[in-house]
Design a protein around this motif. Structure first.
Motif, PDB file in Angstrom:
ATOM      1  N   ALA A  48       0.698  -1.181  -0.099  1.00 63.62           N
ATOM      2  CA  ALA A  48      -0.001  -0.199  -0.080  1.00 63.62           C
ATOM      3  C   ALA A  48       0.782   1.366  -0.108  1.00 63.62           C
ATOM      4  CB  ALA A  48      -1.124   0.119   1.197  1.00 63.62           C
ATOM      5  N   PHE A  49       0.641   2.222  -1.043  1.00 65.47           N
ATOM      6  CA  PHE A  49       1.333   3.356  -1.123  1.00 65.47           C
ATOM      7  C   PHE A  49       0.299   4.594  -0.639  1.00 65.47           C
ATOM      8  CE2 PHE A  49       3.632   0.463  -3.929  1.00 65.47           C
ATOM      9  CZ  PHE A  49       5.191   0.883  -3.403  1.00 65.47           C
ATOM     10  N   TYR A  50       0.718   5.676   0.220  1.00 67.43           N
ATOM     11  CA  TYR A  50      -0.344   6.576   0.788  1.00 67.43           C
ATOM     12  C   TYR A  50       0.385   7.603   1.036  1.00 67.43           C
ATOM     13  CZ  TYR A  50       0.887   4.611   5.237  1.00 67.43           C
ATOM     14  OH  TYR A  50       1.823   4.297   6.376  1.00 67.43           O
ATOM     15  N   GLN A  51      -0.188   8.841   0.796  1.00 67.62           N
ATOM     16  CA  GLN A  51       0.543   9.914   1.094  1.00 67.62           C
ATOM     17  C   GLN A  51       0.463  10.507   2.802  1.00 67.62           C
ATOM     18  OE1 GLN A  51      -1.550  12.511  -1.802  1.00 67.62           O
ATOM     19  NE2 GLN A  51       0.330  12.362  -3.100  1.00 67.62           N
ATOM     20  N   THR A  53      -2.512   9.342   5.018  1.00 67.07           N
ATOM     21  CA  THR A  53      -3.200   8.298   5.771  1.00 67.07           C
ATOM     22  C   THR A  53      -3.627   7.140   4.776  1.00 67.07           C
ATOM     23  OG1 THR A  53      -4.729   7.534   7.272  1.00 67.07           O
ATOM     24  CG2 THR A  53      -5.302   9.272   6.008  1.00 67.07           C
ATOM     25  N   CYS A  54      -3.621   6.015   5.158  1.00 66.69           N
ATOM     26  CA  CYS A  54      -4.381   5.045   4.271  1.00 66.69           C
ATOM     27  C   CYS A  54      -6.016   4.590   5.077  1.00 66.69           C
ATOM     28  CB  CYS A  54      -3.736   3.683   4.474  1.00 66.69           C
ATOM     29  SG  CYS A  54      -4.428   2.117   3.477  1.00 66.69           S
ATOM     30  N   CYS A  55      -6.926   4.680   4.286  1.00 72.86           N
ATOM     31  CA  CYS A  55      -6.740   4.488   2.862  1.00 72.86           C
ATOM     32  C   CYS A  55      -7.857   5.493   2.312  1.00 72.86           C
ATOM     33  CB  CYS A  55      -7.087   3.284   2.315  1.00 72.86           C
ATOM     34  SG  CYS A  55      -6.016   1.837   3.302  1.00 72.86           S
ATOM     35  N   ASP A  56      -7.005   6.488   1.314  1.00 76.33           N
ATOM     36  CA  ASP A  56      -7.977   7.707   1.039  1.00 76.33           C
ATOM     37  C   ASP A  56      -8.005   7.185  -0.413  1.00 76.33           C
ATOM     38  OD1 ASP A  56      -5.719   8.520   0.169  1.00 76.33           O
ATOM     39  OD2 ASP A  56      -5.912  10.343   1.603  1.00 76.33           O
ATOM     40  N   GLN A  57      -8.745   8.233  -1.387  1.00 74.39           N
ATOM     41  CA  GLN A  57      -8.880   7.981  -2.750  1.00 74.39           C
ATOM     42  C   GLN A  57      -7.304   7.895  -3.461  1.00 74.39           C
ATOM     43  OE1 GLN A  57     -11.692  10.291  -4.947  1.00 74.39           O
ATOM     44  NE2 GLN A  57     -12.928  10.357  -3.077  1.00 74.39           N
ATOM     45  N   ASN A  58      -6.315   8.683  -3.028  1.00 78.33           N
ATOM     46  CA  ASN A  58      -4.910   8.728  -3.251  1.00 78.33           C
ATOM     47  C   ASN A  58      -4.299   7.418  -3.200  1.00 78.33           C
ATOM     48  OD1 ASN A  58      -5.557  11.249  -4.561  1.00 78.33           O
ATOM     49  ND2 ASN A  58      -5.070  12.287  -2.618  1.00 78.33           N
ATOM     50  N   THR A  59      -4.827   6.690  -2.205  1.00 77.66           N
ATOM     51  CA  THR A  59      -3.686   5.291  -1.981  1.00 77.66           C
ATOM     52  C   THR A  59      -3.891   4.562  -3.131  1.00 77.66           C
ATOM     53  OG1 THR A  59      -4.671   5.446   0.254  1.00 77.66           O
ATOM     54  CG2 THR A  59      -3.654   3.461  -0.618  1.00 77.66           C
ATOM     55  N   VAL A  60      -2.580   3.944  -3.347  1.00 81.09           N
ATOM     56  CA  VAL A  60      -2.362   3.194  -4.665  1.00 81.09           C
ATOM     57  C   VAL A  60      -1.779   1.877  -3.966  1.00 81.09           C
ATOM     58  CG1 VAL A  60      -0.849   2.444  -6.539  1.00 81.09           C
ATOM     59  CG2 VAL A  60      -1.678   4.866  -6.250  1.00 81.09           C
ATOM     60  N   PHE A  61      -2.373   0.824  -4.372  1.00 84.75           N
ATOM     61  CA  PHE A  61      -1.930  -0.655  -3.981  1.00 84.75           C
ATOM     62  C   PHE A  61      -1.391  -1.239  -5.208  1.00 84.75           C
ATOM     63  CE2 PHE A  61      -5.969   0.138  -1.495  1.00 84.75           C
ATOM     64  CZ  PHE A  61      -5.379  -0.121  -0.159  1.00 84.75           C
ATOM     65  N   GLU A  62      -0.201  -2.109  -4.792  1.00 82.89           N
ATOM     66  CA  GLU A  62       0.753  -2.566  -5.849  1.00 82.89           C
ATOM     67  C   GLU A  62       0.569  -4.090  -5.381  1.00 82.89           C
ATOM     68  OE1 GLU A  62       5.244  -4.057  -6.895  1.00 82.89           O
ATOM     69  OE2 GLU A  62       4.935  -2.242  -5.530  1.00 82.89           O
ATOM     70  N   VAL A  63      -0.513  -4.854  -6.181  1.00 87.75           N
ATOM     71  CA  VAL A  63      -0.796  -6.371  -6.300  1.00 87.75           C
ATOM     72  C   VAL A  63       0.039  -7.146  -7.219  1.00 87.75           C
ATOM     73  CG1 VAL A  63      -2.811  -5.689  -4.632  1.00 87.75           C
ATOM     74  CG2 VAL A  63      -2.787  -6.052  -7.396  1.00 87.75           C
ATOM     75  N   THR A  64       0.257  -8.353  -6.896  1.00 92.34           N
ATOM     76  CA  THR A  64       0.630  -9.488  -8.117  1.00 92.34           C
ATOM     77  C   THR A  64      -0.285 -10.392  -8.065  1.00 92.34           C
ATOM     78  OG1 THR A  64       3.142  -8.846  -7.412  1.00 92.34           O
ATOM     79  CG2 THR A  64       2.418 -10.800  -8.662  1.00 92.34           C
ATOM     80  N   ASP A  65      -0.895 -10.808  -9.211  1.00 94.25           N
ATOM     81  CA  ASP A  65      -1.807 -11.712  -9.477  1.00 94.25           C
ATOM     82  C   ASP A  65      -1.091 -12.983  -9.872  1.00 94.25           C
ATOM     83  OD1 ASP A  65      -3.770 -13.276 -10.461  1.00 94.25           O
ATOM     84  OD2 ASP A  65      -4.997 -11.938 -11.845  1.00 94.25           O
ATOM     85  N   VAL A  66      -1.211 -13.788  -8.891  1.00 98.86           N
ATOM     86  CA  VAL A  66      -0.522 -15.283  -9.110  1.00 98.86           C
ATOM     87  C   VAL A  66      -0.770 -15.821 -10.246  1.00 98.86           C
ATOM     88  CG1 VAL A  66       0.221 -15.100  -6.646  1.00 98.86           C
ATOM     89  CG2 VAL A  66      -1.994 -16.260  -7.331  1.00 98.86           C
ATOM     90  N   THR A  67      -2.049 -15.794 -10.558  1.00101.34           N
ATOM     91  CA  THR A  67      -2.663 -16.638 -11.757  1.00101.34           C
ATOM     92  C   THR A  67      -1.997 -16.126 -13.094  1.00101.34           C
ATOM     93  OG1 THR A  67      -4.745 -16.849 -10.658  1.00101.34           O
ATOM     94  CG2 THR A  67      -4.799 -17.170 -13.024  1.00101.34           C
ATOM     95  N   THR A  68      -2.078 -14.868 -13.318  1.00 95.70           N
ATOM     96  CA  THR A  68      -1.569 -14.178 -14.591  1.00 95.70           C
ATOM     97  C   THR A  68      -0.028 -13.725 -14.488  1.00 95.70           C
ATOM     98  OG1 THR A  68      -2.374 -11.865 -14.031  1.00 95.70           O
ATOM     99  CG2 THR A  68      -3.831 -13.635 -15.312  1.00 95.70           C
ATOM    100  N   GLN A  69       0.354 -13.779 -13.114  1.00 99.19           N
ATOM    101  CA  GLN A  69       1.879 -13.274 -13.128  1.00 99.19           C
ATOM    102  C   GLN A  69       1.886 -11.815 -13.354  1.00 99.19           C
ATOM    103  OE1 GLN A  69       4.504 -16.194 -14.589  1.00 99.19           O
ATOM    104  NE2 GLN A  69       2.879 -17.553 -14.851  1.00 99.19           N
TER     105      GLN A  69
END
Length: 409
Positions: A48-51, A53-69
């Motif tokens: 989670a990347f936030y400026q 506080t988490c979690c508002d509209q500016n928060t960005v989540f980095e996720v890795t989809d294990v199915t599609t890599q």
């Protein structure tokens, strides 16, 4: 009509799956700059990347989809369209898009982005792996593969890897067909001899593949004046021909089930869709013609004829043919029949059918060439040649067809 944006998660998401399911607005990974953002490792494949506080509209989540890599940077925001003056009131998610809604802003770049996005949504859809595995299994001789078999093919498609013994196939990337095909053809369900005895295992073979099988097994060789093999509307004769698809859906539907016991059992037999009576008879006529007089149009053959008529032709006369078998069988007739059975049925010939054919062929033992031609034709007419399983019989003769009623005047 109103359009409003709001945060989706007010606290850290419980899982990667929940992020992928609920967030749809991506930030380009190549231009996302986490400077000025605090980062929290929520899970092994979720940041989670936030400026502030988490979690508002500016928060960005980095996720890795294990199915599609694939790795995604997704904003914690959703856009909702509401129609408030309707009864009842209506609302729906406002989907992101590249193309502008005004013609003045259209350009080739955004059209390419939109096209790439939709193609990605197809390719990375969760159903693609099972779909590809199921279709490949059917084309490799299994009309009704088990769910477990499809699951193993799907895993190979999604992970891009398949291991068989000491060998590993694939690049490790999602959608690797080398891994997928290896999983289909090397799986125990595809290689087990025991499953051949299961009446639901295997498939009807495609008509054209049977013709090509006969040609390759006995080394069909064109005559000097005919440098290549030319079919004459074979798709109209046997229901299937090279490069002659009647539609984008091929010659038959993958879910087709032949009426009767197969359909009642909930099984499929795709190739059965083109097994009309005239196609079946034409197939046998063509195979008999090819073994008897070569690749000709005469006697129901699949080629063009050389001369204008077929009158007077006898077995072993290749004068109307453009090619003939260049196969040299063993000198011993029994050994020749064993080899022909192996070439055409891969050792699946039942002892009952083998005995019937041997008795018929032995009647011509004084003419070895004629006996071999007869063996080729008879073996090519057996169910072992026309299917990929081992046929079983009831042992009960069929009731004779009654004579038609006499016409009345």
């Amino acid at each position: 009509v109103t359009v409003a944006e709001s945060s989706v998660f007010s606290t850290y998401p419980p899982s990667v799956e929940s992020v992928l399911e609920r967030l749809h607005v991506a930030v380009d990974a190549d231009i996302f700059n986490s400077a000025g953002y605090a980062m929290k490792q929520v899970k092994s494949n979720l940041k989670a990347f936030y400026q502030t506080t988490c979690c508002d509209q500016n928060t960005v989540f980095e996720v890795t989809d294990v199915t599609t890599q694939r790795t995604w940077f997704l904003k914690n925001v959703e856009s909702t369209v509401s129609i408030t003056d309707s009864t009842p009131s209506l609302s729906f998610r406002n989907p992101p898009h590249f193309n502008s809604l005004t013609r003045a802003d259209w350009n080739n770049a955004v059209a390419a982005f939109e096209t790439e996005a939709i193609l990605d949504s197809y390719f990375y859809h969760q159903n693609v792996g099972p779909f590809v595995s199921y279709r490949l299994a059917q084309r490799f001789g299994m009309s009704n593969p088990s769910p477990e078999f499809i699951e193993r093919g799907t895993i190979a498609f999604q992970t891009g890897l398949y291991k068989s013994g000491v060998y590993t196939f694939g690049s490790g990337k999602y959608g690797d067909l080398a891994a997928t095909v290896a999983a289909i053809v090397l799986d125990t369900e595809a290689t087990s001899d025991y499953l051949d005895l299961d009446p639901t295992y295997g498939s009807i073979r495609e008509p054209l593949l049977k013709v090509l099988h006969m040609m390759r097994s006995f080394e069909l060789k064109p005559f000097d004046n005919f440098p290549y093999i030319e079919f004459d509307n074979v798709d109209e004769v046997i229901g299937e021909g090279p490069h002659a698809f009647p539609s984008i859906f091929s010659f038959f539907l993958p879910e087709f089930a032949t009426a009767g016991p197969i359909a009642l059992a909930g099984l499929t037999s795709p190739e059965g869709q083109i097994m009309a009576t005239n196609n079946v008879i034409s197939m046998i006529n063509g195979l008999f013609s090819m073994s008897s007089i070569g690749f000709s149009k005469c006697f129901g053959g699949f080629s063009t004829r050389i001369r204008d008529h077929c009158f007077g032709l006898t077995d072993g006369d290749y004068s109307t043919s453009t090619a003939s078998f260049d196969y040299t069988p063993p000198a011993n007739l029994d050994a020749a029949m064993d080899e022909i059975m192996m070439l055409l049925t891969a050792g699946r010939m039942t002892s009952t059918n083998a005995g019937i054919i041997r008795a018929a062929v032995q009647a011509y033992s004084s003419d070895n060439a004629k006996a071999v031609r007869l063996a080729q034709a008879l073996i090519a007419s057996t169910p072992e040649f026309h299917t990929t399983g081992i046929p079983s019989t009831t042992g009960v003769p069929r009731d004779p067809t009654p004579d038609p009623p006499a016409p009345t005047l």
